[in-house]
Design a protein around this motif. Sequence first.
Motif, PDB file in Angstrom:
ATOM      1  N   ILE A   1      -4.058   2.857 -13.337  1.00 39.51           N
ATOM      2  CA  ILE A   1      -4.991   1.714 -13.350  1.00 39.51           C
ATOM      3  C   ILE A   1      -4.246   0.413 -12.994  1.00 39.51           C
ATOM      4  O   ILE A   1      -4.717  -0.413 -12.199  1.00 39.51           O
ATOM      5  CB  ILE A   1      -5.689   1.608 -14.736  1.00 39.51           C
ATOM      6  N   ARG A   2      -3.058   0.242 -13.562  1.00 41.58           N
ATOM      7  CA  ARG A   2      -2.276  -0.998 -13.308  1.00 41.58           C
ATOM      8  C   ARG A   2      -1.940  -1.130 -11.817  1.00 41.58           C
ATOM      9  O   ARG A   2      -2.166  -2.166 -11.191  1.00 41.58           O
ATOM     10  CB  ARG A   2      -1.005  -0.964 -14.169  1.00 41.58           C
ATOM     11  N   GLU A   3      -1.439   0.007 -11.244  1.00 41.09           N
ATOM     12  CA  GLU A   3      -1.035  -0.027  -9.820  1.00 41.09           C
ATOM     13  C   GLU A   3      -2.247  -0.289  -8.913  1.00 41.09           C
ATOM     14  O   GLU A   3      -2.164  -1.031  -7.942  1.00 41.09           O
ATOM     15  CB  GLU A   3      -0.371   1.308  -9.431  1.00 41.09           C
TER      16      GLU A   3
ATOM     17  N   THR B 188       0.848  -1.215   0.000  1.00 40.07           N
ATOM     18  CA  THR B 188       0.000   0.000   0.000  1.00 40.07           C
ATOM     19  C   THR B 188       0.878   1.258   0.000  1.00 40.07           C
ATOM     20  O   THR B 188       0.588   2.243  -0.703  1.00 40.07           O
ATOM     21  CB  THR B 188      -0.932   0.078   1.230  1.00 40.07           C
ATOM     22  N   SER B 189       1.969   1.241   0.802  1.00 35.48           N
ATOM     23  CA  SER B 189       2.793   2.457   0.830  1.00 35.48           C
ATOM     24  C   SER B 189       3.502   2.633  -0.530  1.00 35.48           C
ATOM     25  O   SER B 189       3.640   3.734  -1.044  1.00 35.48           O
ATOM     26  CB  SER B 189       3.784   2.441   1.981  1.00 35.48           C
ATOM     27  N   ASP B 190       3.852   1.500  -1.162  1.00 39.26           N
ATOM     28  CA  ASP B 190       4.434   1.527  -2.495  1.00 39.26           C
ATOM     29  C   ASP B 190       3.423   2.162  -3.477  1.00 39.26           C
ATOM     30  O   ASP B 190       3.773   3.032  -4.289  1.00 39.26           O
ATOM     31  CB  ASP B 190       4.737   0.078  -2.899  1.00 39.26           C
ATOM     32  N   TYR B 191       2.163   1.722  -3.322  1.00 48.78           N
ATOM     33  CA  TYR B 191       1.085   2.227  -4.170  1.00 48.78           C
ATOM     34  C   TYR B 191       0.938   3.744  -3.987  1.00 48.78           C
ATOM     35  O   TYR B 191       0.844   4.496  -4.954  1.00 48.78           O
ATOM     36  CB  TYR B 191      -0.206   1.491  -3.802  1.00 48.78           C
TER      37      TYR B 191
ATOM     38  N   ALA C  35      -5.104  -6.743  -1.823  1.00 53.46           N
ATOM     39  CA  ALA C  35      -6.100  -6.589  -0.739  1.00 53.46           C
ATOM     40  C   ALA C  35      -7.029  -7.798  -0.712  1.00 53.46           C
ATOM     41  O   ALA C  35      -7.342  -8.358   0.343  1.00 53.46           O
ATOM     42  CB  ALA C  35      -6.891  -5.308  -0.954  1.00 53.46           C
ATOM     43  N   GLN C  36      -7.411  -8.228  -1.934  1.00 47.19           N
ATOM     44  CA  GLN C  36      -8.323  -9.391  -2.004  1.00 47.19           C
ATOM     45  C   GLN C  36      -7.651 -10.654  -1.453  1.00 47.19           C
ATOM     46  O   GLN C  36      -8.263 -11.424  -0.702  1.00 47.19           O
ATOM     47  CB  GLN C  36      -8.724  -9.610  -3.452  1.00 47.19           C
ATOM     48  N   ARG C  37      -6.346 -10.804  -1.821  1.00 49.68           N
ATOM     49  CA  ARG C  37      -5.628 -12.003  -1.351  1.00 49.68           C
ATOM     50  C   ARG C  37      -5.553 -12.001   0.191  1.00 49.68           C
ATOM     51  O   ARG C  37      -5.814 -12.996   0.850  1.00 49.68           O
ATOM     52  CB  ARG C  37      -4.219 -12.025  -1.961  1.00 49.68           C
ATOM     53  N   SER C  38      -5.252 -10.802   0.714  1.00 45.61           N
ATOM     54  CA  SER C  38      -5.151 -10.715   2.181  1.00 45.61           C
ATOM     55  C   SER C  38      -6.502 -11.015   2.835  1.00 45.61           C
ATOM     56  O   SER C  38      -6.572 -11.693   3.857  1.00 45.61           O
ATOM     57  CB  SER C  38      -4.684  -9.337   2.606  1.00 45.61           C
TER      58      SER C  38
ATOM     59  N   ILE D 185      -3.147  -3.870  -9.028  1.00 40.83           N
ATOM     60  CA  ILE D 185      -2.223  -4.692  -8.207  1.00 40.83           C
ATOM     61  C   ILE D 185      -2.619  -4.597  -6.730  1.00 40.83           C
ATOM     62  O   ILE D 185      -2.746  -5.602  -6.036  1.00 40.83           O
ATOM     63  CB  ILE D 185      -0.755  -4.239  -8.410  1.00 40.83           C
ATOM     64  N   ILE D 186      -2.844  -3.368  -6.302  1.00 37.34           N
ATOM     65  CA  ILE D 186      -3.170  -3.193  -4.869  1.00 37.34           C
ATOM     66  C   ILE D 186      -4.510  -3.841  -4.546  1.00 37.34           C
ATOM     67  O   ILE D 186      -4.691  -4.430  -3.477  1.00 37.34           O
ATOM     68  CB  ILE D 186      -3.125  -1.693  -4.465  1.00 37.34           C
ATOM     69  N   GLN D 187      -5.424  -3.805  -5.509  1.00 37.02           N
ATOM     70  CA  GLN D 187      -6.746  -4.447  -5.310  1.00 37.02           C
ATOM     71  C   GLN D 187      -6.574  -5.966  -5.139  1.00 37.02           C
ATOM     72  O   GLN D 187      -7.140  -6.584  -4.237  1.00 37.02           O
ATOM     73  CB  GLN D 187      -7.620  -4.178  -6.523  1.00 37.02           C
TER      74      GLN D 187
END
Length: 596
Positions: A391-393, A360-363, A401-404, A396-398
């Motif tokens: 959109i790509r970033e 998230t901080s990377d995002y 988040a879903q995996r977590s 990725i963050i989405q």
Amino acid sequence: MPSPSNPSEIARETLRLLASRRISPSPENYRDIYNEIAGTSGNLAENFPKRELQALQTALPKETAVQQKLVKRFEQALKGRNWDELRDGIAELVKQLANEHELPWSDLFRDFLRQWENKQAGLTVARKREAIERVLVAAAGNSELLFGRLQGLVKSWAGSAPADGDIPLVDPGTIAMPEASLPLVGDIVADSATRTSELSSDLRDLFAYTFEDLVTTQLVDEPELAADARMLAHKVRCATSPSAQQGLLAGIKRFAFRLEILAEDRAELRAGLLNLLQLLIENVGELVTEDRWLAGQIDIVRDIVASPLNIRSIGDAEGRLKEVIYKQSQLKRSLNEARESLKQMLAGFVDHLAEFADSTSDYHDKIEYCAHRISMAEDITQLEDVLAEVIRETRIIQLNAQRSRDELRAAKQRVSEAEARIGELQVELDRASTLVRHDQLTGALNRRGLEEAFEKEVARAQRRQSTLCVALLDIDNFKKLNDSLGHDAGDAALIHLATVIRETMRPQDTVARFGGEEFIIVLPDTSVGDAQTAIVRLQRELTRRIFLHNNDRRLITFSAGVTDLQPGDTQVSVTKRADEAMYMAKQSGKNRVMIG
Ligand SMILES: Nc1nc2c(ncn2[C@@H]2O[C@H](COP(=O)(O)OP(=O)(O)OP(=O)(O)O)[C@@H](O)[C@H]2O)c(=O)[nH]1
């Protein structure tokens, strides 16, 4: 006719008179008429006091070999009416009696006292006293034998190695003797030289004192034996004649045998207690997960100590304690495992959170950079690139988040599964291990518990050579009761029967549930007739304490087979015999007890 004067004339005249008076010519008749003619009285031969001498002979002492020999001689002399032989025999007897009194009792007592007060390795006062008692019993009423045995005993004490340290004068647990009441050494020795004839009376007193004051204090829990000890003491005091003392022997031996059995029991009891305590101490480390378990353990031990000790209750408590400890250790292990997997899950989740935070901080950094590029953009094409990157970033963050979230859900699922498993485990352990040797429904022993108890009882019966009986009980028409009142009522009926059995039978009888509606009772020290009577009494008790279910009164009856343990029997063979007898009871109308 002048009276005949010389013996041959008297003899001739005697024969003539015998013939003319038609008296049979027996030696006695000849002697009577001879005396009549000669004018002499019956004199010596006539006055021979045969009956009195025979009574004297009966009263003569016959304890020692010498005495017996002299009595034999007396008897011979009596038969032959031989005054000379009688005189010599009596003289010798008197001499022998005098000799007997010349036994050096005072020397023996001096030595006895010395050795009594000396301390020898391994010899306590109690042991010495025991040895004296044995000598007294063995030589009852025979002072010569007593002298020899006492002398041998004193010599053996003298030959023992002297004690290094201070040997206790009295064994631990033996009551100290109040000096004032000691009827023994001091008094006897004070004037032993002058009172040797009273020796056996003093020793009898010592013997009676031992029974009455020392033995009984050790028998507080055995009132029957204590009463016997007092009775024996009384008999010992009254047994003044050798024959009375002889008569006491059998009683004393019987008493000694019972004391031996009691000592064996006490040793077994002590060993059982020690095992129990050891078990408790060894396993105390296991009792950490829940305090109530520890409290339970302590409760059991407290109960045992509070109630009168007996080998069976200790064995029972030991079995229960083992089961509790087993369950406790199993539960602890499972809980530790569950805790460990929870910890691992948590650690994994924290890792994911950290990863998520990183991404998230990377995002954020990337979005900030994109915003900067947007503010600097000069044409639409530049904006397109930036937007594509945003959109790509964001995707990725989405995804992250879903995996977590998925992982969190899975972890939550696993935790609740683990919780459920612990719960199940607890219930299962409750069922499986709490009553490993006890039937869960009735609290009676189960088959495994019965096996152990039976083995112990058989060993005990064989050791004591006592009888042992087994009764097999089967409830009558139990299916009908189940069908009419329901299975729960059936269960309650089983509990009721088990309760009545436990409360009616003796504490030493073992009760086990053998199968569905079958119970086995093991009755130690019981003849088969008495066992049958006891089971019939149980049937009567069951009719008195009627089974009540939802206000429905139901009479429960059972049929039973009783048998006693025979040489070579196993648990299987004896149970089979009891079962066959029970079957016969069913066949002949139920509600009865048959012997197999
Ligand atoms: N409620 C309950 N019933 C049990 C249990 N174990 C066995 N039973 C029942 O006990 C009954 C035994 O029936 P049967 O063997 O026919 O014996 P019975 O009806 O007593 O007949 P007799 O022995 O000939 O007098 C069966 O119905 C079993 O289901 C139990 O733990 N609880």
